[in-house]
Design a protein around this motif. Structure first.
Motif, PDB file in Angstrom:
ATOM      1  N   ARG A   1     -18.919  -0.452 -11.616  1.00 41.80           N
ATOM      2  CA  ARG A   1     -19.019   1.096 -12.040  1.00 41.80           C
ATOM      3  C   ARG A   1     -17.999   1.569 -11.953  1.00 41.80           C
ATOM      4  O   ARG A   1     -17.756   2.899 -12.713  1.00 41.80           O
ATOM      5  N   THR A   2     -16.662   0.815 -11.718  1.00 46.43           N
ATOM      6  CA  THR A   2     -15.046   2.030 -11.250  1.00 46.43           C
ATOM      7  C   THR A   2     -14.789   1.532 -12.457  1.00 46.43           C
ATOM      8  O   THR A   2     -14.915   0.660 -12.886  1.00 46.43           O
ATOM      9  N   THR A   3     -14.543   2.734 -12.560  1.00 41.16           N
ATOM     10  CA  THR A   3     -13.697   3.333 -13.954  1.00 41.16           C
ATOM     11  C   THR A   3     -12.311   3.603 -13.894  1.00 41.16           C
ATOM     12  O   THR A   3     -11.949   3.833 -15.237  1.00 41.16           O
ATOM     13  N   ALA A   4     -11.687   4.093 -12.880  1.00 43.72           N
ATOM     14  CA  ALA A   4     -10.629   5.114 -13.068  1.00 43.72           C
ATOM     15  C   ALA A   4     -10.378   4.963 -12.064  1.00 43.72           C
ATOM     16  O   ALA A   4     -11.459   4.826 -10.968  1.00 43.72           O
ATOM     17  N   ILE A   5      -8.618   5.343 -10.966  1.00 47.06           N
ATOM     18  CA  ILE A   5      -8.018   5.500 -10.084  1.00 47.06           C
ATOM     19  C   ILE A   5      -7.508   7.423 -10.556  1.00 47.06           C
ATOM     20  O   ILE A   5      -6.676   7.089 -11.093  1.00 47.06           O
ATOM     21  N   ILE A   6      -7.270   8.037  -9.413  1.00 47.84           N
ATOM     22  CA  ILE A   6      -7.286   9.007  -9.835  1.00 47.84           C
ATOM     23  C   ILE A   6      -5.945   9.514  -8.309  1.00 47.84           C
ATOM     24  O   ILE A   6      -6.230   9.632  -7.568  1.00 47.84           O
ATOM     25  N   PRO A   7      -4.952   8.256  -8.596  1.00 50.63           N
ATOM     26  CA  PRO A   7      -3.957   8.654  -7.096  1.00 50.63           C
ATOM     27  C   PRO A   7      -3.527  10.040  -7.137  1.00 50.63           C
ATOM     28  O   PRO A   7      -3.192  10.470  -8.072  1.00 50.63           O
ATOM     29  N   VAL A   8      -2.926  10.964  -5.903  1.00 54.45           N
ATOM     30  CA  VAL A   8      -2.804  11.994  -5.750  1.00 54.45           C
ATOM     31  C   VAL A   8      -1.389  11.826  -5.171  1.00 54.45           C
ATOM     32  O   VAL A   8      -1.192  11.389  -4.184  1.00 54.45           O
ATOM     33  N   HIS A   9      -0.469  12.863  -5.851  1.00 54.18           N
ATOM     34  CA  HIS A   9       0.766  12.406  -5.342  1.00 54.18           C
ATOM     35  C   HIS A   9       0.985  13.894  -4.416  1.00 54.18           C
ATOM     36  O   HIS A   9       1.674  15.200  -4.767  1.00 54.18           O
ATOM     37  N   ILE A  10       0.607  13.604  -2.889  1.00 52.60           N
ATOM     38  CA  ILE A  10      -0.200  15.077  -2.302  1.00 52.60           C
ATOM     39  C   ILE A  10       1.246  15.826  -1.709  1.00 52.60           C
ATOM     40  O   ILE A  10       2.189  14.289  -1.116  1.00 52.60           O
ATOM     41  N   TYR A  11       1.606  16.822  -1.685  1.00 54.85           N
ATOM     42  CA  TYR A  11       3.160  17.105  -1.257  1.00 54.85           C
ATOM     43  C   TYR A  11       4.568  17.287  -2.308  1.00 54.85           C
ATOM     44  O   TYR A  11       5.034  17.860  -1.918  1.00 54.85           O
ATOM     45  N   GLY A  12       3.859  16.545  -3.467  1.00 50.51           N
ATOM     46  CA  GLY A  12       5.274  16.271  -3.874  1.00 50.51           C
ATOM     47  C   GLY A  12       6.036  14.692  -3.331  1.00 50.51           C
ATOM     48  O   GLY A  12       6.890  14.659  -4.354  1.00 50.51           O
ATOM     49  N   LEU A  13       4.892  13.909  -2.965  1.00 45.97           N
ATOM     50  CA  LEU A  13       5.519  12.805  -2.378  1.00 45.97           C
ATOM     51  C   LEU A  13       4.834  11.855  -3.079  1.00 45.97           C
ATOM     52  O   LEU A  13       3.340  11.713  -3.783  1.00 45.97           O
ATOM     53  N   PRO A  14       6.128  11.335  -4.472  1.00 54.11           N
ATOM     54  CA  PRO A  14       5.197  10.167  -5.468  1.00 54.11           C
ATOM     55  C   PRO A  14       4.321   9.037  -4.488  1.00 54.11           C
ATOM     56  O   PRO A  14       5.126   8.293  -3.631  1.00 54.11           O
ATOM     57  N   VAL A  15       3.295   8.862  -4.845  1.00 47.31           N
ATOM     58  CA  VAL A  15       2.917   7.319  -4.581  1.00 47.31           C
ATOM     59  C   VAL A  15       3.180   6.274  -5.612  1.00 47.31           C
ATOM     60  O   VAL A  15       3.803   6.350  -6.682  1.00 47.31           O
ATOM     61  N   ASP A  16       2.933   5.192  -4.642  1.00 50.16           N
ATOM     62  CA  ASP A  16       3.754   4.294  -5.536  1.00 50.16           C
ATOM     63  C   ASP A  16       3.025   3.590  -6.272  1.00 50.16           C
ATOM     64  O   ASP A  16       1.900   2.657  -6.563  1.00 50.16           O
TER      65      ASP A  16
ATOM     66  N   ILE B   1       8.171  13.450  17.097  1.00 48.51           N
ATOM     67  CA  ILE B   1       7.894  14.196  15.541  1.00 48.51           C
ATOM     68  C   ILE B   1       7.856  12.803  14.711  1.00 48.51           C
ATOM     69  O   ILE B   1       9.536  12.879  15.002  1.00 48.51           O
ATOM     70  N   VAL B   2       7.423  12.213  13.771  1.00 49.81           N
ATOM     71  CA  VAL B   2       7.440  12.368  12.749  1.00 49.81           C
ATOM     72  C   VAL B   2       7.523  11.934  11.097  1.00 49.81           C
ATOM     73  O   VAL B   2       6.869  12.379  10.617  1.00 49.81           O
ATOM     74  N   PRO B   3       8.541  12.251  10.436  1.00 48.56           N
ATOM     75  CA  PRO B   3       8.872  12.677   9.281  1.00 48.56           C
ATOM     76  C   PRO B   3       8.228  12.154   8.664  1.00 48.56           C
ATOM     77  O   PRO B   3       7.964  10.594   8.637  1.00 48.56           O
ATOM     78  N   TYR B   4       7.286  11.764   7.341  1.00 49.13           N
ATOM     79  CA  TYR B   4       6.724  11.126   6.518  1.00 49.13           C
ATOM     80  C   TYR B   4       8.099  10.161   6.235  1.00 49.13           C
ATOM     81  O   TYR B   4       9.167  10.646   5.980  1.00 49.13           O
ATOM     82  N   ARG B   5       6.809   8.938   5.522  1.00 49.71           N
ATOM     83  CA  ARG B   5       7.891   7.503   4.658  1.00 49.71           C
ATOM     84  C   ARG B   5       7.291   8.067   3.089  1.00 49.71           C
ATOM     85  O   ARG B   5       6.541   8.535   2.593  1.00 49.71           O
ATOM     86  N   LEU B   6       8.523   8.154   2.452  1.00 52.49           N
ATOM     87  CA  LEU B   6       8.296   7.670   1.167  1.00 52.49           C
ATOM     88  C   LEU B   6       8.253   6.259   0.893  1.00 52.49           C
ATOM     89  O   LEU B   6       8.821   5.460   1.090  1.00 52.49           O
ATOM     90  N   ALA B   7       7.267   6.676  -0.062  1.00 45.15           N
ATOM     91  CA  ALA B   7       6.281   5.249  -0.798  1.00 45.15           C
ATOM     92  C   ALA B   7       7.698   4.751  -1.423  1.00 45.15           C
ATOM     93  O   ALA B   7       8.160   4.875  -1.810  1.00 45.15           O
TER      94      ALA B   7
END
Ligand SMILES: Cc1ncc(COP(=O)(O)O)c(C=O)c1O
Length: 450
Positions: A172-187, A322-328
């Motif tokens: 029954r999966t019909t959609a994906i909601i990728p969230v670009h959280i904090y303004g970091l773009p999803v792959d 201290i490890v900053p985020y990595r861009l996707a």
């Protein structure tokens, strides 16, 4: 509108002068310079703050917008039905973002709700979603009696882990909601490829990602529909407000009808005049006027945030633990609704994250601990065992959901994440140095925090 972009290299060059100055003023052994930070008492223990001053406030108001707003009020044309400003904002925002169409809405939540409806995602369906997001993303899904299925996060990117999506797809999966959280773009290539393979719709939650870019295109223009929020804390604030971007005219006409009590729009058959079961999720004229005023500064603000974020990336990663985020993969520009990094407590003598955050706040550096383990929030169980969900989903499916709701990557991320607000990134280079110095001071004095 012309896109203004600071490449990673340009931004590093722009900040390198500040970096050299900061090195001289930063007497830490971490940077190979004679140290005295470890001799300084932490503010939490009664010492002096690293940053005694204030931080940039948010939002900013541009008084030049006031005559237009007063004129609109005096005219009595306060709603989009008899005024032109909402349509004007839609045109400008679509142009700025590189989308064919924009629909302005009352909020980001209502934008998401309309998008689900417009793409035919209905009660009893399942939607794949990241648990590392603001609660509104999946509240909307629950609200429409759709089952949100959480996909694990990649703790390095703070985003949905594309490698974990396919295993969660069910009948029954019909959609994906990728969230670009904090303004970091999803792959988005990975997400879209999976969606195409399994015939799923993609609704981007870009509610924190105005002008973020993936392979040079704006986040929010890469799926079937993209949703934005203009609530007061956002980079484009109007108190409340939202938008949907899309390139398909039929889908966008449907969105319009759905947000306007079901009234016909575009090429739709008029018939009764109400061909859809819609609701009132309209934006007001005042919101559109505020947004058009705020739009004048967003690109410049984002440039400042980016330069400061890249500066922090380089300096913070020199501090152990201290490890900053990595861009996707494929992300070409982040916009930092929050600036995130991970705190590895093992490198700080096992001092709990809450204590580290308290110590950093005491130094005059406001920070937070990111989102909690929301896939385990108590309200979820309340929903799953509600009358409606029991009618829509079998007992065995809900049992399986509970058993599969195990997300080690997200748990790790929630345990380690620390964030700074976007308005702090509008500060000066010396403010950024204070952030780095305060964390380095805590590191040097970690023994005194136990
Ligand atoms: C990731 C995310 N999704 C959805 C929303 C909902 O937007 P709004 O508050 O405008 O309804 C927000 C707002 O904060 C958000 O940050």
């Amino acid at each position: 509108m012309k896109m203004r972009k600071l490449s990673r290299r340009q931004a590093i060059a722009a900040t390198s002068a500040g970096f050299a100055g900061a090195m001289l003023g930063f007497p830490s052994r971490l940077f190979g310079i004679k140290n005295n930070l470890q001799l300084k008492k932490l503010a939490i223990n009664g010492g002096e703050k690293v940053h005694p001053g204030s931080w940039p406030r948010w939002p900013y108001w541009d008084q030049s917008a006031e005559p237009g707003i007063v004129e609109m009020f005096r005219s009595g044309r306060w709603w989009r039905g008899n005024g032109e400003y909402v349509a004007e904002f839609e045109k400008k925002y679509a142009e700025l973002m590189g989308a064919k169409r924009c629909l302005a809405t009352a909020s980001g939540s209502t934008a998401l709700m309309i998008s689900l409806d417009a793409l035919g995602v209905e009660a009893g369906d399942e939607v794949l979603i990241s648990p590392y997001t603001f609660i509104a993303t999946y509240n909307v899904v629950f609200y429409r009696k759709i089952l949100p299925v959480f996909v694990d996060s990649d703790p390095e990117t703070f985003l949905i882990d594309p490698a974990k999506i396919e295993e969660r797809i069910k009948e029954r999966t019909t959609a994906i909601i990728p969230v670009h959280i904090y303004g970091l773009p999803v792959d988005m290539d990975s997400v879209n490829n999976i969606a195409r393979k399994h015939n799923l719709k993609v609704i981007e939650d870009a509610c924190q990602a105005w002008l973020a870019e993936y392979r040079g295109k704006r986040a929010g223009t890469l799926g079937d529909l993209g949703c934005f929020s203009f609530q007061n804390s956002k980079h484009l604030p109007a108190g409340e407000g939202g938008a949907i971007l899309g390139n398909n005219d039929d889908t966008m006409d449907r969105c319009h009808a759905l947000h306007n009590c079901g009234r016909a729009y575009g090429n739709m058959e008029r018939g009764s005049g109400y061909p859809y079961r819609g609701i009132n999720f309209r934006m007001q004229q005042i919101q559109a006027l505020i947004l058009m005023s705020q739009m004048k500064r967003i690109e410049q603000d984002n440039d400042v945030r980016l330069a400061n974020a890249l500066y922090l990336d380089n300096r913070l990663r020199e501090i152990p633990g201290i490890v900053p985020y990595r861009l996707a993969q494929g992300a070409t520009r982040a916009v930092y609704h929050l600036y995130p990094f991970r705190y590895i407590k093992e490198q700080f003598n096992d001092i709990p994250k809450t204590k580290f955050i308290a110590a950093l706040n005491a130094e005059g550096i406001p920070c937070g601990g990111g989102y909690g383990k929301q896939n385990k929030d108590g309200l979820i169980e309340e929903q799953l065992s509600s009358k409606g969900f029991k009618r829509l989903f079998s007992e065995s499916r809900l049992k399986q959901w509970r058993e599969e709701n195990v997300l080690p990557g997200n748990d790790q991320l929630c345990d380690q994440a620390v964030t700074f607000s976007q308005s702090m990134l509008l500060g000066s280079k010396s403010d950024m140095d204070d952030i780095v110095n305060a964390i380095a001071k805590i590191y040097e004095n970690r023994n005194s925090l136990i």
